[in-house]
Design a protein around this motif. Structure first.
Motif, PDB file in Angstrom:
ATOM      1  N   VAL A  65      32.010 -37.424  -7.021  1.00 47.50           N
ATOM      2  CA  VAL A  65      31.129 -37.608  -5.622  1.00 47.50           C
ATOM      3  C   VAL A  65      29.982 -38.713  -6.068  1.00 47.50           C
ATOM      4  CG1 VAL A  65      29.830 -36.572  -4.075  1.00 47.50           C
ATOM      5  CG2 VAL A  65      31.713 -35.501  -4.492  1.00 47.50           C
ATOM      6  N   LEU A  66      29.374 -38.436  -7.095  1.00 44.67           N
ATOM      7  CA  LEU A  66      28.192 -39.493  -7.342  1.00 44.67           C
ATOM      8  C   LEU A  66      28.875 -41.008  -7.917  1.00 44.67           C
ATOM      9  CD1 LEU A  66      25.707 -37.098  -9.094  1.00 44.67           C
ATOM     10  CD2 LEU A  66      25.649 -37.973  -6.577  1.00 44.67           C
ATOM     11  N   GLY A  67      29.969 -40.913  -8.149  1.00 48.30           N
ATOM     12  CA  GLY A  67      30.526 -42.225  -8.805  1.00 48.30           C
ATOM     13  C   GLY A  67      30.060 -42.595 -10.107  1.00 48.30           C
ATOM     14  N   TRP A  68      29.980 -41.579 -11.037  1.00 51.26           N
ATOM     15  CA  TRP A  68      29.658 -42.018 -12.380  1.00 51.26           C
ATOM     16  C   TRP A  68      30.978 -42.150 -13.226  1.00 51.26           C
ATOM     17  CZ3 TRP A  68      25.708 -37.471 -13.170  1.00 51.26           C
ATOM     18  CH2 TRP A  68      24.581 -37.975 -12.412  1.00 51.26           C
ATOM     19  N   TRP A  69      32.240 -42.464 -12.465  1.00 51.22           N
ATOM     20  CA  TRP A  69      33.373 -42.630 -13.371  1.00 51.22           C
ATOM     21  C   TRP A  69      33.515 -43.659 -14.322  1.00 51.22           C
ATOM     22  CZ3 TRP A  69      36.032 -38.184 -13.857  1.00 51.22           C
ATOM     23  CH2 TRP A  69      36.378 -37.525 -12.815  1.00 51.22           C
ATOM     24  N   GLU A  70      32.707 -44.767 -13.782  1.00 47.28           N
ATOM     25  CA  GLU A  70      32.498 -45.914 -14.573  1.00 47.28           C
ATOM     26  C   GLU A  70      31.697 -45.873 -15.659  1.00 47.28           C
ATOM     27  OE1 GLU A  70      31.792 -45.936 -11.337  1.00 47.28           O
ATOM     28  OE2 GLU A  70      33.953 -46.510 -10.546  1.00 47.28           O
ATOM     29  N   ASN A  71      30.677 -45.111 -15.811  1.00 48.59           N
ATOM     30  CA  ASN A  71      29.756 -44.666 -16.873  1.00 48.59           C
ATOM     31  C   ASN A  71      30.595 -44.294 -18.044  1.00 48.59           C
ATOM     32  OD1 ASN A  71      27.790 -44.203 -18.760  1.00 48.59           O
ATOM     33  ND2 ASN A  71      26.543 -43.185 -17.199  1.00 48.59           N
ATOM     34  N   VAL A  72      30.541 -44.709 -19.441  1.00 43.75           N
ATOM     35  CA  VAL A  72      31.254 -44.293 -20.381  1.00 43.75           C
ATOM     36  C   VAL A  72      31.004 -42.957 -20.925  1.00 43.75           C
ATOM     37  CG1 VAL A  72      31.522 -44.822 -23.000  1.00 43.75           C
ATOM     38  CG2 VAL A  72      31.727 -46.586 -21.382  1.00 43.75           C
ATOM     39  N   PHE A  73      29.511 -42.699 -20.804  1.00 37.87           N
ATOM     40  CA  PHE A  73      28.935 -41.277 -20.926  1.00 37.87           C
ATOM     41  C   PHE A  73      29.545 -40.112 -20.246  1.00 37.87           C
ATOM     42  CE2 PHE A  73      25.686 -37.885 -21.059  1.00 37.87           C
ATOM     43  CZ  PHE A  73      25.683 -37.572 -22.044  1.00 37.87           C
ATOM     44  N   ALA A  74      29.335 -40.436 -18.935  1.00 37.18           N
ATOM     45  CA  ALA A  74      29.943 -39.602 -18.074  1.00 37.18           C
ATOM     46  C   ALA A  74      31.407 -39.227 -18.083  1.00 37.18           C
ATOM     47  CB  ALA A  74      29.630 -39.923 -16.504  1.00 37.18           C
ATOM     48  N   SER A  75      32.255 -40.344 -18.355  1.00 40.29           N
ATOM     49  CA  SER A  75      33.601 -40.155 -18.429  1.00 40.29           C
ATOM     50  C   SER A  75      34.035 -39.298 -19.746  1.00 40.29           C
ATOM     51  CB  SER A  75      34.284 -41.588 -18.783  1.00 40.29           C
ATOM     52  OG  SER A  75      34.221 -42.277 -17.751  1.00 40.29           O
ATOM     53  N   ILE A  76      33.304 -39.436 -20.710  1.00 42.40           N
ATOM     54  CA  ILE A  76      33.596 -38.589 -21.862  1.00 42.40           C
ATOM     55  C   ILE A  76      33.039 -37.047 -21.759  1.00 42.40           C
ATOM     56  CG2 ILE A  76      32.648 -38.233 -24.353  1.00 42.40           C
ATOM     57  CD1 ILE A  76      32.515 -41.107 -24.597  1.00 42.40           C
ATOM     58  N   VAL A  77      31.968 -36.973 -21.142  1.00 45.79           N
ATOM     59  CA  VAL A  77      31.499 -35.739 -20.797  1.00 45.79           C
ATOM     60  C   VAL A  77      32.581 -34.779 -19.630  1.00 45.79           C
ATOM     61  CG1 VAL A  77      29.605 -34.550 -19.554  1.00 45.79           C
ATOM     62  CG2 VAL A  77      28.942 -36.001 -21.077  1.00 45.79           C
ATOM     63  N   THR A  78      32.976 -35.715 -18.892  1.00 45.72           N
ATOM     64  CA  THR A  78      34.042 -35.132 -17.855  1.00 45.72           C
ATOM     65  C   THR A  78      35.068 -34.604 -18.356  1.00 45.72           C
ATOM     66  OG1 THR A  78      33.148 -36.630 -16.066  1.00 45.72           O
ATOM     67  CG2 THR A  78      35.198 -35.625 -15.905  1.00 45.72           C
ATOM     68  N   ILE A  79      35.784 -35.488 -19.456  1.00 45.09           N
ATOM     69  CA  ILE A  79      36.957 -35.046 -20.418  1.00 45.09           C
ATOM     70  C   ILE A  79      36.794 -33.810 -21.005  1.00 45.09           C
ATOM     71  CG2 ILE A  79      38.261 -35.846 -22.240  1.00 45.09           C
ATOM     72  CD1 ILE A  79      38.183 -38.626 -21.270  1.00 45.09           C
ATOM     73  N   LEU A  80      35.493 -33.858 -21.702  1.00 45.28           N
ATOM     74  CA  LEU A  80      35.177 -32.661 -22.622  1.00 45.28           C
ATOM     75  C   LEU A  80      35.105 -31.290 -21.603  1.00 45.28           C
ATOM     76  CD1 LEU A  80      32.583 -34.028 -25.160  1.00 45.28           C
ATOM     77  CD2 LEU A  80      34.967 -33.490 -25.485  1.00 45.28           C
ATOM     78  N   VAL A  81      34.208 -31.306 -20.352  1.00 46.52           N
ATOM     79  CA  VAL A  81      34.195 -30.417 -19.454  1.00 46.52           C
ATOM     80  C   VAL A  81      35.543 -29.939 -18.989  1.00 46.52           C
ATOM     81  CG1 VAL A  81      33.329 -29.958 -17.286  1.00 46.52           C
ATOM     82  CG2 VAL A  81      31.850 -30.806 -18.767  1.00 46.52           C
ATOM     83  N   GLY A  82      36.419 -30.787 -18.580  1.00 42.77           N
ATOM     84  CA  GLY A  82      37.749 -30.596 -18.212  1.00 42.77           C
ATOM     85  C   GLY A  82      38.633 -29.837 -19.433  1.00 42.77           C
ATOM     86  N   ALA A  83      38.392 -30.403 -20.494  1.00 46.58           N
ATOM     87  CA  ALA A  83      39.056 -29.764 -21.877  1.00 46.58           C
ATOM     88  C   ALA A  83      38.700 -28.184 -21.818  1.00 46.58           C
ATOM     89  CB  ALA A  83      39.057 -30.273 -22.871  1.00 46.58           C
ATOM     90  N   PHE A  84      37.309 -27.807 -21.764  1.00 47.13           N
ATOM     91  CA  PHE A  84      36.612 -26.735 -21.718  1.00 47.13           C
ATOM     92  C   PHE A  84      36.846 -25.800 -20.528  1.00 47.13           C
ATOM     93  CE2 PHE A  84      33.165 -23.766 -21.094  1.00 47.13           C
ATOM     94  CZ  PHE A  84      33.215 -22.911 -22.303  1.00 47.13           C
ATOM     95  N   GLY A  85      37.305 -26.419 -19.475  1.00 46.09           N
ATOM     96  CA  GLY A  85      37.828 -25.680 -18.235  1.00 46.09           C
ATOM     97  C   GLY A  85      39.199 -25.161 -18.694  1.00 46.09           C
ATOM     98  N   CYS A  86      39.907 -25.858 -19.131  1.00 46.66           N
ATOM     99  CA  CYS A  86      41.259 -25.330 -19.367  1.00 46.66           C
ATOM    100  C   CYS A  86      41.648 -24.592 -20.403  1.00 46.66           C
ATOM    101  CB  CYS A  86      42.145 -26.696 -19.767  1.00 46.66           C
ATOM    102  SG  CYS A  86      42.532 -28.127 -18.719  1.00 46.66           S
ATOM    103  N   MET A  87      40.541 -24.573 -21.442  1.00 51.22           N
ATOM    104  CA  MET A  87      40.789 -23.456 -22.478  1.00 51.22           C
ATOM    105  C   MET A  87      40.267 -22.207 -21.849  1.00 51.22           C
ATOM    106  SD  MET A  87      38.565 -23.510 -26.043  1.00 51.22           S
ATOM    107  CE  MET A  87      37.202 -23.763 -25.382  1.00 51.22           C
ATOM    108  N   CYS A  88      39.265 -22.294 -20.723  1.00 46.45           N
ATOM    109  CA  CYS A  88      38.775 -21.017 -19.980  1.00 46.45           C
ATOM    110  C   CYS A  88      39.923 -20.393 -19.285  1.00 46.45           C
ATOM    111  CB  CYS A  88      37.680 -21.226 -19.376  1.00 46.45           C
ATOM    112  SG  CYS A  88      36.189 -21.510 -20.273  1.00 46.45           S
TER     113      CYS A  88
END
Length: 187
Positions: A65-88
């Motif tokens: 929603v905030l449009g941070w997809w273009e930011n490299v740091f936010a993209s990496i954090v999003t992938i890590l959070v998504g992987a953690f969510g799948c593990m949960c």
């Protein structure tokens, strides 16, 4: 409309149905096709894990929603959070399916602390007990057992232990009833 008289006595049918309702549910042993499972679900852990999954989805949605997809740091954090969510989500499936299984005179109590499968004959179990981590027997009438072990004392003197973080008295009563029903199985 038909002029045939109704056959049967409604009073006898009602009595028969009432007698069937009062019979114990676990009167027949389970089979290989339909094993009996006594679930050992811990609803505290299930709700906490579900909350973590919802928080992961909220973080990913917020980043989008905030449009941070273009930011490299936010993209990496999003992938890590998504992987953690799948593990949960995987952990949530394990929490929902935690059980002790009975079938064809056998008991599958899961894995012990060494990772070995605990499968044994129900007829060779002398009694089940609840014990704490210091191997003291807990009272039978406790409403909730926390950080305890389900202990199956065998005729041979061997002891099979299944660790549980939380077990209610109702779950323990179902486990004992299923074990008694399975002891009656004859191959």
């Amino acid at each position: 409309m038909s002029n045939k008289k109704h056959k049967g006595d409604h009073g006898q049918r009602a009595e028969r149905r009432a007698a069937e309702k009062n019979q114990p549910v676990l009167k027949n042993p389970a089979s290989a096709e339909h094993p009996r499972r006594v679930f050992l679900r811990n609803w505290v852990y299930i709700w906490a894990t579900l909350g973590v999954v919802i928080a992961c989805i909220a973080v990913i949605t917020l980043v989008g929603v905030l449009g941070w997809w273009e930011n490299v740091f936010a993209s990496i954090v999003t992938i890590l959070v998504g992987a953690f969510g799948c593990m949960c989500l995987y952990d949530l499936a394990l929490l929902f399916t935690a059980c002790v299984t009975f079938g064809e005179g056998m008991v599958n109590a899961g894995k012990d602390e060494n990772g070995h499968q605990m499968i044994f004959h129900a007829a060779s179990v002398v009694r089940p007990e609840m014990r704490d981590k210091n191997d003291r027997v807990l009272p039978e009438d406790a409403p909730v057992y926390k950080n305890a072990q389900i202990v199956f004392i065998m005729e041979s003197g061997r002891v099979n232990r299944r660790a549980v973080s939380r077990l209610t008295a109702k779950q323990y009563a179902r486990l004992k009833a299923a074990l008694e029903a399975e002891k009656g199985y004859h191959a």
